[in-house]
Design a protein around this motif. Structure first.
Motif, PDB file in Angstrom:
ATOM      1  N   ILE A 185       0.811  -1.228   0.000  1.00 19.14           N
ATOM      2  CA  ILE A 185       0.000   0.000   0.000  1.00 19.14           C
ATOM      3  C   ILE A 185       0.839   1.272   0.000  1.00 19.14           C
ATOM      4  O   ILE A 185       0.322   2.348  -0.253  1.00 19.14           O
TER       5      ILE A 185
ATOM      6  N   GLU B  80      -4.732   3.317  -3.075  1.00 20.26           N
ATOM      7  CA  GLU B  80      -4.504   2.184  -2.160  1.00 20.26           C
ATOM      8  C   GLU B  80      -3.145   1.535  -2.433  1.00 20.26           C
ATOM      9  O   GLU B  80      -2.660   0.738  -1.628  1.00 20.26           O
TER      10      GLU B  80
ATOM     11  N   THR C 209      -6.292  -5.832   7.076  1.00 22.34           N
ATOM     12  CA  THR C 209      -6.813  -4.506   7.412  1.00 22.34           C
ATOM     13  C   THR C 209      -6.162  -3.398   6.603  1.00 22.34           C
ATOM     14  O   THR C 209      -6.181  -2.247   7.009  1.00 22.34           O
ATOM     15  N   ASN C 210      -5.564  -3.761   5.474  1.00 21.80           N
ATOM     16  CA  ASN C 210      -5.273  -2.750   4.462  1.00 21.80           C
ATOM     17  C   ASN C 210      -5.388  -3.419   3.097  1.00 21.80           C
ATOM     18  O   ASN C 210      -5.299  -4.649   2.995  1.00 21.80           O
TER      19      ASN C 210
ATOM     20  N   ARG D 109     -11.664   0.019   0.784  1.00 23.18           N
ATOM     21  CA  ARG D 109     -10.855   0.016   2.010  1.00 23.18           C
ATOM     22  C   ARG D 109     -11.382  -0.984   3.022  1.00 23.18           C
ATOM     23  O   ARG D 109     -12.586  -1.047   3.283  1.00 23.18           O
TER      24      ARG D 109
ATOM     25  N   PHE E 131      -9.772  -1.061   6.110  1.00 20.28           N
ATOM     26  CA  PHE E 131      -9.143  -0.606   7.347  1.00 20.28           C
ATOM     27  C   PHE E 131     -10.015  -0.977   8.547  1.00 20.28           C
ATOM     28  O   PHE E 131     -11.240  -1.074   8.431  1.00 20.28           O
TER      29      PHE E 131
ATOM     30  N   ASN F  26       1.852   1.372   8.429  1.00 24.13           N
ATOM     31  CA  ASN F  26       0.642   1.658   7.644  1.00 24.13           C
ATOM     32  C   ASN F  26      -0.537   2.109   8.505  1.00 24.13           C
ATOM     33  O   ASN F  26      -1.666   1.667   8.299  1.00 24.13           O
TER      34      ASN F  26
ATOM     35  N   ASP G 232      -3.437   4.150   9.048  1.00 26.17           N
ATOM     36  CA  ASP G 232      -4.222   4.918   8.079  1.00 26.17           C
ATOM     37  C   ASP G 232      -4.990   6.026   8.785  1.00 26.17           C
ATOM     38  O   ASP G 232      -5.152   6.006  10.007  1.00 26.17           O
TER      39      ASP G 232
ATOM     40  N   GLY H 272      -4.181   6.232   3.163  1.00 22.28           N
ATOM     41  CA  GLY H 272      -5.635   6.182   3.029  1.00 22.28           C
ATOM     42  C   GLY H 272      -6.240   7.522   2.694  1.00 22.28           C
ATOM     43  O   GLY H 272      -5.714   8.258   1.862  1.00 22.28           O
TER      44      GLY H 272
END
Lengths: 466, 199
Positions: free
Chosen positions: A193, A225, A292-293, A430, A432, B18, B20, B80
């Motif tokens: 990412i 992304e 989670t990404n 996403r 996340f 990472n 976000d 993000g």
């Protein structure tokens, strides 16, 4: 000197260069929505500034808008205030607003193209990271923060530093059940990412050329992304056919002149990129994310990673934490994992061709009684087209909810959300932590994989249903 | 914008890659029309339990984190969403700098516009800072672009000259762009719009 299309777009928008400062770049189209603009308009008021080019600016309501019956009052008072504020700001500053009750309302990245506002050769910005979507037309399109929204409103310009160029070459024919969404998920899984940070992607190759405009938008949409603010595809006949006759596209002699200009928007022979990656379209499989990404993705039948096999300690911790949040064991594939919700929508996959593909699989079938399936068209125009083609009847007959246009459960600001612990297969962008509702767990996938999983009630390889 | 001055501080450590902007401030708090009051929602879903009580395990809730001005984070911090609410929330909590090996592009630009300094350090320095004790102090000197580690090592960090100028002098970018109105007008005169009838 041969140039890439990325460099051509940059060069043609330079307003001013001075030593010791970034380049001043002109912006051809500014898209505005309710969430990232109120503080920018307030900034203009405090400084006594006007909007320099209302003719290049358009607003819509998408993020916090309910996707339930629009004739009812909006129950969420904070969202209502934000939506009212957008209308007030647009009226005060002379900006056209396709608001809550407009027949042209929709997700900002869906309506720009469908109105013909997004055109090849443009610079396009919006206070939203998925602005890269518009790159599908051969535009340099990128997301900005609210301070930059204020700058563009006031000056129609931005101070920018030139990005590196990054070629993403995809060659070959996609197999049955494999789509544009799988191409972009595969890229992000490959480079990570942060892989495109500081770069602009140009997507090239026979696989990309064979995609329709809706699919090209899906690819460009998720450039962010992969860490890249922008991603684009050189325009071709597919682009021109899409644009012809759109409300804001050039007409008559102006159209012919535009085609002449747009055909120059290609990367010259001999031009070089700072980086490049090649993906084989022939061997791609349906993709799904487990973590989670969006970079935590695998082919649908592949096992999710086993943290103990990851060498770097911080990367290992990230995967361990992601699997704990997702309630998953490393080393096992996701196929067969029970799900609670399927979300078909978002600026990634809510266009008419996405809905056609999902409806094609759902026609004559029923979704699992254990699964709530939400289908959210990207705009009022997509909704009208879907109705004309009889798609809502197919979705309803299969047991899906057919809702009003908006960002909906992609960002879960409007009440459309997962409950803690719930699993969703989502066509959005996403996964996340908490993105689709606090404690919610998202598997990102294509509309085909989402529809197949809705039918079976578990994560499903769509190829078993074709 | 207030001029950015040199300072020293202990560090709040967040050893995750990472991170976000949905974690920095979840989307459901973006329904506000104000920039203010966002510090309460910084890292909301890690910081509070389901009942809204502070999670004592989370680093921001520890007594030693109070008053700290430097966040030490993992790779690719701020990826993000483009939400500027992220740097607003971080600065309102009291952070003035974030140290990492890399930052997402939009977050980095948003931070620089809000007097939040993104400091990029090599992996070795990054690891050394994470290994430092809880009372360890770093010194940040923006004009000289140096970070002094708790061990006394002075490390150069990159900042582009224009952003540094704006931060140190408290110059606002919009004011600078407005001064270029003649150049903007000249560009507009030479480039008629191809989209018709907006506004």
């Amino acid at each position: 000197m041969p140039r890439t299309i990325i460099e051509k777009l940059w060069d043609s928008h330079v307003v001013h260069e001075s030593a010791g400062a970034p380049t001043l770049l002109f912006i051809d189209l500014h898209l505005v929505h309710e969430v990232t603009s109120p503080q920018a308009f307030q900034g203009l008021r405090e400084r006594g500034l006007k909007v320099r080019r209302p003719d290049l600016t358009i607003a819509t309501a998408d993020h916090s808008i309910p996707t339930s019956d629009r004739s009812l009052p909006i129950a969420d008072k904070i969202a209502l205030k934000q939506l009212d504020q957008l209308e007030t700001n647009c009226a005060e500053f002379g900006i056209r607003c396709l608001g809550v009750h407009s027949s042209q309302q929709g997700i900002v990245h869906v309506i720009g193209p469908e109105l013909g506002l997004t055109q090849p050769g443009m610079t396009v910005v919006c206070g939203d990271s998925h602005t890269a979507t518009h790159g599908a037309f051969g535009a340099l399109a990128f997301g900005i923060g609210t301070s930059e929204v204020e700058q563009v409103l006031a000056t129609q310009c931005l101070l920018q530093r030139q990005s590196k160029t990054f070629q993403v070459h995809v060659d070959g024919r996609l197999g049955a059940g494999v789509s544009a969404k799988d191409v972009i998920l595969a890229l992000i899984a490959r480079i990570g990412i942060g892989g495109g940070t500081g770069s602009v992607f140009e997507y090239t190759g026979s696989t990309i050329r064979a995609l329709g405009m809706d699919e090209r938008m899906t690819v460009c949409n998720m450039s962010i992304e992969g860490g890249s603010r922008a991603g684009l595809i050189a325009p071709d006949d597919t682009t021109f056919e899409y644009l012809a006759g759109r409300p804001h596209a050039p007409k008559g002699a102006a159209w012919d002149a535009a085609i002449g200009r747009w055909k120059q928007l290609v990367t010259d022979d001999g031009a070089t990129y700072d980086r490049a990656v090649t993906i084989s379209g022939d061997t791609l499989e349906p993709m799904i994310t487990y973590g989670t990404n969006p970079g935590m993705g695998v082919s649908i039948n592949a096992p999710v990673p086993e943290p103990s096999q990851v060498a770097d300690p911080m990367a290992r911790d990230s995967i361990t934490k992601a699997l704990a949040y997702m309630g998953l064991e490393g080393g096992k594939p996701l196929v067969g994992h029970p799900i609670d919700v399927v979300f078909i929508g978002s600026c990634t996959n809510s266009r008419i061709s996405d809905l056609r593909i999902a409806a094609g699989l759902l026609k004559g079938r029923k979704v699992s009684p254990k699964v709530r399936v939400m289908v959210v068209p990207g705009s009022q125009e997509v909704k009208r087209q879907a109705i004309a083609e009889g798609l809502p009847e197919i979705f309803r007959a299969a047991g899906c909810e057919w809702r009003e246009p908006g960002c909906s459960m992609c960002i879960a600001m409007n009440g459309d959300q997962l409950s803690p612990g719930q699993y969703s297969v989502s066509t959005s962008n996403r996964n996340f932590e908490g993105r689709q509702g606090k404690g919610g767990r998202t598997f990102l996938a294509s509309p085909l994989t989402a529809a197949a999983s809705a039918i079976m009630g578990v994560v499903t390889d769509v190829r078993t249903l074709l | 914008m207030t001029p950015f001055t040199n300072f020293e501080s202990r560090m709040v450590k967040l050893p995750l890659n990472n991170v976000d902007t949905d974690q920095i401030i979840p989307a459901r708090f973006l329904k506000t029309t104000s920039k203010q009051g966002l510090d309460k929602q910084l890292f909301n879903d890690w910081r509070y339990d389901a009942a809204g009580n502070p999670n004592p395990e989370f680093v921001l809730n520890r007594p030693e984190s109070q008053g700290v001005q430097v966040l030490l984070a993992g790779d690719n911090f701020g990826c993000g969403s483009s939400r500027e609410h992220a740097p607003w929330a971080l600065t309102q909590w009291g952070f003035r700098a974030v140290i990492s090996t890399s930052f997402a592009d939009i977050f980095q630009q948003n931070s620089l516009k809000n007097s939040l300094l993104p400091i990029i350090v090599p992996p070795g320095v990054h690891a050394e800072l994470f290994a430092a004790g809880p009372s360890a102090i770093v010194k940040i000197d923006l004009p000289n672009q140096t970070l002094t580690t708790p061990g006394g090592r002075m490390v150069k960090f990159p900042v582009d000259a224009f952003s540094k100028h704006c931060l140190v002098k408290g110059v606002d970018e919009l004011g600078y762009i407005l001064e270029q109105a003649p150049e903007i007008a000249a560009y507009e005169a030479a480039h008629p719009a191809t989209i018709n009838a907006l506004g």
